[in-house]
Design an enzyme around this catalytic site. Structure first.
Site, PDB file in Angstrom:
ATOM      1  CD  GLU A  27       0.712  -5.181  11.446  1.00 30.86           C
ATOM      2  OE1 GLU A  27       0.750  -4.038  10.988  1.00 30.86           O
ATOM      3  OE2 GLU A  27      -0.340  -5.760  11.774  1.00 30.86           O
ATOM      4  NE  ARG A  29      -8.304  -6.685 -19.926  1.00 28.90           N
ATOM      5  CZ  ARG A  29      -8.744  -5.701 -20.707  1.00 28.90           C
ATOM      6  NH1 ARG A  29      -8.022  -4.602 -20.857  1.00 28.90           N
ATOM      7  NH2 ARG A  29      -9.884  -5.801 -21.346  1.00 28.90           N
ATOM      8  N   PRO A  34       0.823  -1.215   0.000  1.00 26.72           N
ATOM      9  CG  PRO A  34      -0.077  -1.081   2.146  1.00 26.72           C
ATOM     10  CD  PRO A  34       0.656  -1.999   1.226  1.00 26.72           C
ATOM     11  CG  ASP A  47     -10.486  -1.605 -22.296  1.00 30.37           C
ATOM     12  OD1 ASP A  47     -11.701  -1.740 -22.514  1.00 30.37           O
ATOM     13  OD2 ASP A  47      -9.693  -2.555 -22.190  1.00 30.37           O
TER      14      ASP A  47
HETATM   15  N1  SAM Z   1       1.161  -2.581   7.696  1.00 30.71           N
HETATM   16  C1  SAM Z   1       1.166  -2.379   6.280  1.00 30.71           C
HETATM   17  C2  SAM Z   1       0.968  -0.885   5.983  1.00 30.71           C
HETATM   18  O1  SAM Z   1       0.140  -0.276   6.623  1.00 30.71           O
HETATM   19  O2  SAM Z   1       1.615  -0.378   5.060  1.00 30.71           O
HETATM   20  C3  SAM Z   1       0.048  -3.158   5.613  1.00 30.71           C
HETATM   21  C4  SAM Z   1       0.241  -4.634   5.635  1.00 30.71           C
HETATM   22  S1  SAM Z   1      -1.018  -5.512   4.759  1.00 30.71           S
HETATM   23  C5  SAM Z   1      -2.086  -6.000   6.046  1.00 30.71           C
HETATM   24  C6  SAM Z   1      -0.262  -7.014   4.273  1.00 30.71           C
HETATM   25  C7  SAM Z   1       0.248  -7.037   2.850  1.00 30.71           C
HETATM   26  O3  SAM Z   1      -0.816  -6.821   1.956  1.00 30.71           O
HETATM   27  C8  SAM Z   1       1.293  -6.021   2.484  1.00 30.71           C
HETATM   28  O4  SAM Z   1       2.572  -6.422   2.883  1.00 30.71           O
HETATM   29  C9  SAM Z   1       1.146  -5.944   0.985  1.00 30.71           C
HETATM   30  O5  SAM Z   1       1.908  -6.948   0.330  1.00 30.71           O
HETATM   31  C10 SAM Z   1      -0.333  -6.233   0.760  1.00 30.71           C
HETATM   32  N2  SAM Z   1      -1.141  -5.023   0.484  1.00 30.71           N
HETATM   33  C11 SAM Z   1      -2.003  -4.438   1.336  1.00 30.71           C
HETATM   34  N3  SAM Z   1      -2.595  -3.374   0.784  1.00 30.71           N
HETATM   35  C12 SAM Z   1      -2.110  -3.273  -0.468  1.00 30.71           C
HETATM   36  C13 SAM Z   1      -2.327  -2.362  -1.534  1.00 30.71           C
HETATM   37  N4  SAM Z   1      -3.155  -1.328  -1.425  1.00 30.71           N
HETATM   38  N5  SAM Z   1      -1.663  -2.559  -2.691  1.00 30.71           N
HETATM   39  C14 SAM Z   1      -0.801  -3.596  -2.820  1.00 30.71           C
HETATM   40  N6  SAM Z   1      -0.545  -4.491  -1.833  1.00 30.71           N
HETATM   41  C15 SAM Z   1      -1.182  -4.340  -0.670  1.00 30.71           C
END
Ligand code: SAM
Length: 264
Positions: A128, A166, A97, A181
């Site tokens: 986490e 795609r 994220p 698209d």
């Molecule tokens: N503690 C982290 C933070 O707040 O940045 C979030 C951890 S999340 C619960 C677990 C995993 O989900 C991350 O390590 C990532 O690989 C994935 N993930 C969560 N949200 C994402 C997003 N918006 N885009 C891409 N991957 C995501």
């Protein structure tokens, strides 16, 4: 003949990837040999009998953190495998994220790398997240699906792969459909209609039944512009309008002014 697109994913939930390999366009493209996917489970590289790959965070606090060592070994194995698959180099992407939000422009840039022979290794976090030192040592790029938090990176990795696959030549039955698209020309797509002509008292716009292709093209372009102006106006500030689009935008503004007069 472009190279086959080579993907490897690092995930403790390999079974999730059936969603992309077992259905739809991505499955067909996989069966046609346009792309390949291997999923590597870091638990297979854990150095403990419990196959644990996470531990408590230093400094305390809730949750667990994925450890660097098993992830680094897994990534190294995926890289070695890619080298045997005619891949010039590997690029490691951590779905996070905190990464750069994914856009059509980024998808097309990654597509260029893929078709030029770069293999992608997609690292899916859980808990986490992953130990920061692993990111510093092994990750080339972080990509986010948007400003929200998923439970894991698998769905994000699959979304990225779907968006890329795609676009591979031959993946879609009609390549022209991808060209129309949303985002491809910097606009949202126009509305679409199919049978019946009258549904719940609402008729299909007449022009779409006219058979006049020039008029239909113009109507669709105008509808795209109007929709983009209404829903995603910032897209229009990032893009120059052609002479025809400028004319259509003037018509849209006049239509809007007319509607507002009608409301008063
Ligand atoms: N503690 C982290 C933070 O707040 O940045 C979030 C951890 S999340 C619960 C677990 C995993 O989900 C991350 O390590 C990532 O690989 C994935 N993930 C969560 N949200 C994402 C997003 N918006 N885009 C891409 N991957 C995501």
């Amino acid at each position: 003949m472009p190279n086959k697109a080579v993907f490897d994913c690092v995930s403790i939930f390999p079974e999730m990837f059936g969603a992309i390999t077992a259905a739809g366009i991505t499955r067909k493209a996989l069966e046609s040999g346009l792309w390949s996917l291997d999923v590597w489970n870091p638990r297979d590289y854990a150095e403990n009998i419990w196959r644990m790959v996470d531990d408590r965070p230093y400094g305390g606090g809730p949750g667990m953190v994925m450890q660097a060592a098993p992830l680094e070994k897994t990534i190294a194995t995926a890289k070695a495998r890619q080298q045997t698959a005619n891949v010039a180099q590997s690029r490691v992407i951590y779905l996070s994220p905190q990464g750069r939000p994914l856009t059509h422009t980024r998808v097309m840039a990654l597509l260029e790398l893929l078709t030029a022979g770069t293999g992608l290794i997609l690292l899916c976090g859980r808990y986490e997240g992953v130990d920061e030192r692993l990111i510093e040592r092994c990750v080339d790029e972080e990509i986010s699906l948007g400003d929200f938090v998923l439970s894991g990176g698998e769905l994000a990795a699959m979304a990225l792969m779907d968006a890329l696959v795609r676009q591979l030549p031959g993946a879609l039955g009609d390549a022209a459909s991808a060209e129309e698209d949303s985002f491809v020309a910097g606009l949202l797509d126009c509305p679409h209609y199919t049978r019946p002509e009258l549904y719940a008292g609402q008729a299909v716009p007449e022009v779409l039944l006219s058979g006049d292709h020039a008029k239909i093209r113009r109507w669709r372009l105008k509808a795209s512009l109007a929709r983009t102006r209404k829903r995603r106006p910032e897209l229009l500030t990032q893009r120059a309008l052609s002479a025809e689009e400028t004319q259509l935008m003037a018509e849209i503004l006049a239509d809007e002014a007319h509607e507002q007069c009608g409301e008063h």
